[in-house]
Motif scaffolding. Structure first.
Motif, PDB file in Angstrom:
ATOM      1  N   PRO A  10     -11.771   9.310  13.152  1.00 16.27           N
ATOM      2  CA  PRO A  10     -12.546   8.756  14.277  1.00 16.27           C
ATOM      3  C   PRO A  10     -11.781   7.735  15.102  1.00 16.27           C
ATOM      4  O   PRO A  10     -12.249   7.306  16.158  1.00 16.27           O
ATOM      5  CB  PRO A  10     -13.745   8.112  13.584  1.00 16.27           C
ATOM      6  CG  PRO A  10     -13.218   7.707  12.258  1.00 16.27           C
ATOM      7  CD  PRO A  10     -12.236   8.781  11.866  1.00 16.27           C
ATOM      8  N   VAL A  11     -10.601   7.315  14.620  1.00 13.46           N
ATOM      9  CA  VAL A  11      -9.718   6.463  15.408  1.00 13.46           C
ATOM     10  C   VAL A  11      -8.336   7.103  15.402  1.00 13.46           C
ATOM     11  O   VAL A  11      -7.981   7.841  14.475  1.00 13.46           O
ATOM     12  CB  VAL A  11      -9.625   5.023  14.832  1.00 13.46           C
ATOM     13  CG1 VAL A  11     -10.962   4.326  14.883  1.00 13.46           C
ATOM     14  CG2 VAL A  11      -9.074   5.039  13.414  1.00 13.46           C
ATOM     15  N   ARG A  12      -7.591   6.846  16.434  1.00 12.31           N
ATOM     16  CA  ARG A  12      -6.215   7.335  16.462  1.00 12.31           C
ATOM     17  C   ARG A  12      -5.339   6.297  15.769  1.00 12.31           C
ATOM     18  O   ARG A  12      -5.330   5.126  16.132  1.00 12.31           O
ATOM     19  CB  ARG A  12      -5.756   7.577  17.893  1.00 12.31           C
ATOM     20  CG  ARG A  12      -4.317   8.084  17.955  1.00 12.31           C
ATOM     21  CD  ARG A  12      -3.943   8.611  19.330  1.00 12.31           C
ATOM     22  NE  ARG A  12      -2.549   9.016  19.363  1.00 12.31           N
ATOM     23  CZ  ARG A  12      -2.099  10.171  18.882  1.00 12.31           C
ATOM     24  NH1 ARG A  12      -2.957  11.009  18.332  1.00 12.31           N
ATOM     25  NH2 ARG A  12      -0.825  10.471  18.937  1.00 12.31           N
ATOM     26  N   LEU A  13      -4.614   6.749  14.745  1.00 13.78           N
ATOM     27  CA  LEU A  13      -3.830   5.814  13.944  1.00 13.78           C
ATOM     28  C   LEU A  13      -2.591   6.509  13.418  1.00 13.78           C
ATOM     29  O   LEU A  13      -2.662   7.612  12.865  1.00 13.78           O
ATOM     30  CB  LEU A  13      -4.675   5.296  12.771  1.00 13.78           C
ATOM     31  CG  LEU A  13      -3.990   4.363  11.773  1.00 13.78           C
ATOM     32  CD1 LEU A  13      -3.583   3.056  12.448  1.00 13.78           C
ATOM     33  CD2 LEU A  13      -4.918   4.078  10.589  1.00 13.78           C
ATOM     34  N   GLU A  14      -1.456   5.876  13.601  1.00 15.32           N
ATOM     35  CA  GLU A  14      -0.204   6.319  12.993  1.00 15.32           C
ATOM     36  C   GLU A  14       0.353   5.137  12.223  1.00 15.32           C
ATOM     37  O   GLU A  14       0.586   4.068  12.797  1.00 15.32           O
ATOM     38  CB  GLU A  14       0.775   6.797  14.063  1.00 15.32           C
ATOM     39  CG  GLU A  14       2.039   7.416  13.481  1.00 15.32           C
ATOM     40  CD  GLU A  14       2.904   8.085  14.539  1.00 15.32           C
ATOM     41  OE1 GLU A  14       4.062   8.395  14.226  1.00 15.32           O
ATOM     42  OE2 GLU A  14       2.407   8.301  15.660  1.00 15.32           O
ATOM     43  N   ILE A  15       0.553   5.308  10.931  1.00 17.31           N
ATOM     44  CA  ILE A  15       0.869   4.156  10.092  1.00 17.31           C
ATOM     45  C   ILE A  15       1.875   4.513   9.010  1.00 17.31           C
ATOM     46  O   ILE A  15       1.871   5.626   8.476  1.00 17.31           O
ATOM     47  CB  ILE A  15      -0.429   3.587   9.449  1.00 17.31           C
ATOM     48  CG1 ILE A  15      -0.167   2.253   8.769  1.00 17.31           C
ATOM     49  CG2 ILE A  15      -1.050   4.581   8.489  1.00 17.31           C
ATOM     50  CD1 ILE A  15      -1.437   1.525   8.348  1.00 17.31           C
ATOM     51  N   ALA A  16       2.758   3.570   8.721  1.00 14.51           N
ATOM     52  CA  ALA A  16       3.692   3.684   7.601  1.00 14.51           C
ATOM     53  C   ALA A  16       3.651   2.356   6.856  1.00 14.51           C
ATOM     54  O   ALA A  16       3.966   1.314   7.433  1.00 14.51           O
ATOM     55  CB  ALA A  16       5.106   3.972   8.098  1.00 14.51           C
ATOM     56  N   LEU A  17       3.222   2.396   5.614  1.00 13.99           N
ATOM     57  CA  LEU A  17       3.150   1.153   4.850  1.00 13.99           C
ATOM     58  C   LEU A  17       3.566   1.388   3.402  1.00 13.99           C
ATOM     59  O   LEU A  17       3.553   2.517   2.906  1.00 13.99           O
ATOM     60  CB  LEU A  17       1.758   0.533   4.933  1.00 13.99           C
ATOM     61  CG  LEU A  17       0.561   1.276   4.339  1.00 13.99           C
ATOM     62  CD1 LEU A  17       0.394   0.935   2.869  1.00 13.99           C
ATOM     63  CD2 LEU A  17      -0.708   0.912   5.092  1.00 13.99           C
ATOM     64  N   GLU A  18       3.909   0.302   2.751  1.00 13.46           N
ATOM     65  CA  GLU A  18       4.349   0.333   1.365  1.00 13.46           C
ATOM     66  C   GLU A  18       3.278  -0.306   0.487  1.00 13.46           C
ATOM     67  O   GLU A  18       2.861  -1.438   0.746  1.00 13.46           O
ATOM     68  CB  GLU A  18       5.668  -0.438   1.219  1.00 13.46           C
ATOM     69  CG  GLU A  18       6.307  -0.340  -0.142  1.00 13.46           C
ATOM     70  CD  GLU A  18       6.917   1.020  -0.426  1.00 13.46           C
ATOM     71  OE1 GLU A  18       7.043   1.360  -1.622  1.00 13.46           O
ATOM     72  OE2 GLU A  18       7.264   1.745   0.538  1.00 13.46           O
ATOM     73  N   VAL A  19       2.825   0.434  -0.515  1.00  8.73           N
ATOM     74  CA  VAL A  19       1.851  -0.086  -1.470  1.00  8.73           C
ATOM     75  C   VAL A  19       2.589  -0.473  -2.737  1.00  8.73           C
ATOM     76  O   VAL A  19       3.207   0.364  -3.400  1.00  8.73           O
ATOM     77  CB  VAL A  19       0.760   0.962  -1.787  1.00  8.73           C
ATOM     78  CG1 VAL A  19      -0.205   0.416  -2.844  1.00  8.73           C
ATOM     79  CG2 VAL A  19      -0.002   1.328  -0.521  1.00  8.73           C
ATOM     80  N   GLN A  20       2.541  -1.764  -3.061  1.00 10.20           N
ATOM     81  CA  GLN A  20       3.184  -2.293  -4.264  1.00 10.20           C
ATOM     82  C   GLN A  20       2.177  -3.165  -4.991  1.00 10.20           C
ATOM     83  O   GLN A  20       1.661  -4.129  -4.420  1.00 10.20           O
ATOM     84  CB  GLN A  20       4.428  -3.112  -3.907  1.00 10.20           C
ATOM     85  CG  GLN A  20       5.532  -2.320  -3.246  1.00 10.20           C
ATOM     86  CD  GLN A  20       6.704  -3.204  -2.836  1.00 10.20           C
ATOM     87  OE1 GLN A  20       6.715  -4.411  -3.096  1.00 10.20           O
ATOM     88  NE2 GLN A  20       7.693  -2.618  -2.194  1.00 10.20           N
ATOM     89  N   GLY A  21       1.899  -2.840  -6.247  1.00  8.28           N
ATOM     90  CA  GLY A  21       0.920  -3.615  -6.986  1.00  8.28           C
ATOM     91  C   GLY A  21      -0.419  -3.575  -6.278  1.00  8.28           C
ATOM     92  O   GLY A  21      -0.894  -2.516  -5.858  1.00  8.28           O
ATOM     93  N   PHE A  22      -1.044  -4.752  -6.122  1.00 13.50           N
ATOM     94  CA  PHE A  22      -2.314  -4.853  -5.402  1.00 13.50           C
ATOM     95  C   PHE A  22      -2.003  -5.205  -3.949  1.00 13.50           C
ATOM     96  O   PHE A  22      -1.564  -6.315  -3.635  1.00 13.50           O
ATOM     97  CB  PHE A  22      -3.199  -5.921  -6.035  1.00 13.50           C
ATOM     98  CG  PHE A  22      -4.541  -6.047  -5.377  1.00 13.50           C
ATOM     99  CD1 PHE A  22      -5.476  -5.035  -5.500  1.00 13.50           C
ATOM    100  CD2 PHE A  22      -4.874  -7.167  -4.630  1.00 13.50           C
ATOM    101  CE1 PHE A  22      -6.720  -5.135  -4.892  1.00 13.50           C
ATOM    102  CE2 PHE A  22      -6.108  -7.284  -4.028  1.00 13.50           C
ATOM    103  CZ  PHE A  22      -7.034  -6.251  -4.160  1.00 13.50           C
ATOM    104  N   THR A  23      -2.200  -4.228  -3.064  1.00  8.43           N
ATOM    105  CA  THR A  23      -1.884  -4.380  -1.643  1.00  8.43           C
ATOM    106  C   THR A  23      -3.163  -4.392  -0.834  1.00  8.43           C
ATOM    107  O   THR A  23      -4.030  -3.538  -1.016  1.00  8.43           O
ATOM    108  CB  THR A  23      -0.972  -3.229  -1.170  1.00  8.43           C
ATOM    109  OG1 THR A  23       0.251  -3.262  -1.900  1.00  8.43           O
ATOM    110  CG2 THR A  23      -0.673  -3.348   0.321  1.00  8.43           C
ATOM    111  N   VAL A  24      -3.287  -5.353   0.073  1.00  5.28           N
ATOM    112  CA  VAL A  24      -4.465  -5.445   0.942  1.00  5.28           C
ATOM    113  C   VAL A  24      -4.079  -5.055   2.356  1.00  5.28           C
ATOM    114  O   VAL A  24      -3.110  -5.583   2.923  1.00  5.28           O
ATOM    115  CB  VAL A  24      -5.067  -6.865   0.926  1.00  5.28           C
ATOM    116  CG1 VAL A  24      -6.109  -7.027   2.030  1.00  5.28           C
ATOM    117  CG2 VAL A  24      -5.702  -7.155  -0.429  1.00  5.28           C
ATOM    118  N   LEU A  25      -4.826  -4.104   2.910  1.00  2.00           N
ATOM    119  CA  LEU A  25      -4.702  -3.738   4.317  1.00  2.00           C
ATOM    120  C   LEU A  25      -5.730  -4.584   5.069  1.00  2.00           C
ATOM    121  O   LEU A  25      -6.931  -4.337   4.994  1.00  2.00           O
ATOM    122  CB  LEU A  25      -4.974  -2.247   4.492  1.00  2.00           C
ATOM    123  CG  LEU A  25      -4.821  -1.676   5.912  1.00  2.00           C
ATOM    124  CD1 LEU A  25      -3.390  -1.839   6.411  1.00  2.00           C
ATOM    125  CD2 LEU A  25      -5.224  -0.208   5.937  1.00  2.00           C
TER     126      LEU A  25
END
Length: 348
Positions: A10-25
């Motif tokens: 429902p939204v246009r989104l292009e994302i690259a992120l690193e999840v390490q341990g407990f990660t908050v977006l």
């Protein structure tokens, strides 16, 4: 775990992120945080890695929706056992109880969701998500249904359990408290992902004004860089020269915003005044307002600039501050964080 995803709806989104341990977006409502989690869980169409091409039931993902989505007609034990239907009944029951024990709530096994508090429901829902033995755990606004006391008491224990399990966890949230507990924070805005790093790095050194607001800064002083030397930057805000730590991008003549946390505006004690270097960000003015806030006091200082203050009660008890009283405050250079200047309407 590296995540690269593109969503159209429902939204246009292009994302690259690193999840390490407990990660908050971390981000405000409407920027696509929950949509990304649903896409990772296979509940929304998207392109990217990991898990592209797998149906929701095939993905090694544990997903905890915002309102937990427990089955009301099933007990806590039966809720946790639901994703374990492939096991023989006895093994299924034992495994479900094991996950309730991991969450510290085995005694709740026979209760129905309506008989559980919000914090207890959350633990049952987490146990159910963990029963899938996921490679990635997704939590959508995990503190939104909890009051402040429950949030800090209950979720801190939950977080400790998650860290013990060692499962990469991505939590979508607008809650700065939760982000402060994280190993890693990624900041999402309408323009996309604008910053990611350790919790300390993001909270102490936000990259722009909107991020600074999001992580709790309340004082924003618009100015211009007047000089640069070594690690120091001198800026002029409303006719007053202030010294700050020099960011690598700063140039003489550049518009900047100096961001200061309310609890890092220091009221100068008169008996210690001679010990402070006069040239380093000492401002004289009056106290416009002062009101209790929890065990502290929030005040408003008016001088060459106006500042929001948050003082521990021992400072008030020692100094006897009163509205209308003249006082001096200090803005320590290491707590004066510079971000690039913005259009005046964005700094209102």
């Amino acid at each position: 775990m590296e995540i690269r995803y593109t969503l159209e709806h429902p939204v246009r989104l292009e994302i690259a992120l690193e999840v390490q341990g407990f990660t908050v977006l971390l981000g405000e409502s409407g920027v696509g945080k929950s949509s990304l989690l649903k896409a990772l869980a296979g509940l929304l169409p998207a392109r990217g890695q990991p898990f592209e091409g797998l149906r929701a039931e095939q993905r090694p993902v544990g997903y905890l929706p915002q309102h937990f989505a427990l089955f009301p007609h099933l007990t806590a034990l039966e809720n946790v056992a639901f994703p374990l239907a492939h096991l023989p009944p006895a093994r299924r029951r034992a495994k479900a109880l094991e996950f309730l024990e991991r969450m510290g709530i085995p005694s709740l096994a026979p209760r129905y969701p309506r008989q559980l508090s919000g914090g207890q429901q959350q633990r049952v829902a987490l146990a159910r998500a963990l029963a899938r033995e996921p490679q990635l755990l997704l939590l959508d606004e995990p503190t939104s249904a909890l009051d402040v006391a429950t949030r800090e008491e209950v979720f801190s224990e939950v977080l400790s359990s998650l860290r013990d399990l060692g499962i990469p966890t991505l939590a979508a949230s607008h809650d700065p408290w939760l982000a402060q507990q994280a190993d890693r924070v990624a900041v999402l805005s309408p323009q996309g992902l604008i910053q990611q790093g350790s919790s300390t790095e993001v909270f102490a050194h936000p990259v722009d004004l909107n991020t600074a607001r999001l992580v709790g800064f309340r004082n924003f002083l618009r100015g211009v860089v007047e000089g640069l030397e070594g690690e120091n930057a001198w800026i002029v805000c409303n006719g007053v020269q202030l010294r700050a730590r020099r960011p690598g991008w700063a140039r003489v003549g550049q518009a900047v915003v100096a961001c200061v946390r309310s609890d890092e505006v220091i009221v100068v004690r008169p008996d210690r005044r001679p010990e402070l270097p006069v040239q380093d960000n000492i401002l004289s003015g009056i106290l416009l307002s002062l009101k209790p806030e929890g065990l502290g006091l929030r005040g408003r200082f008016s001088g060459p600039v106006e500042l929001d203050l948050l003082l521990p009660r021992h400072v008030q008890e020692r100094l006897g501050l009163e509205v209308g009283r003249a006082l001096e405050v200090s803005l320590k250079p290491q707590y004066l964080h510079l971000v690039p200047g913005v259009r005046p309407e964005l700094n209102a």
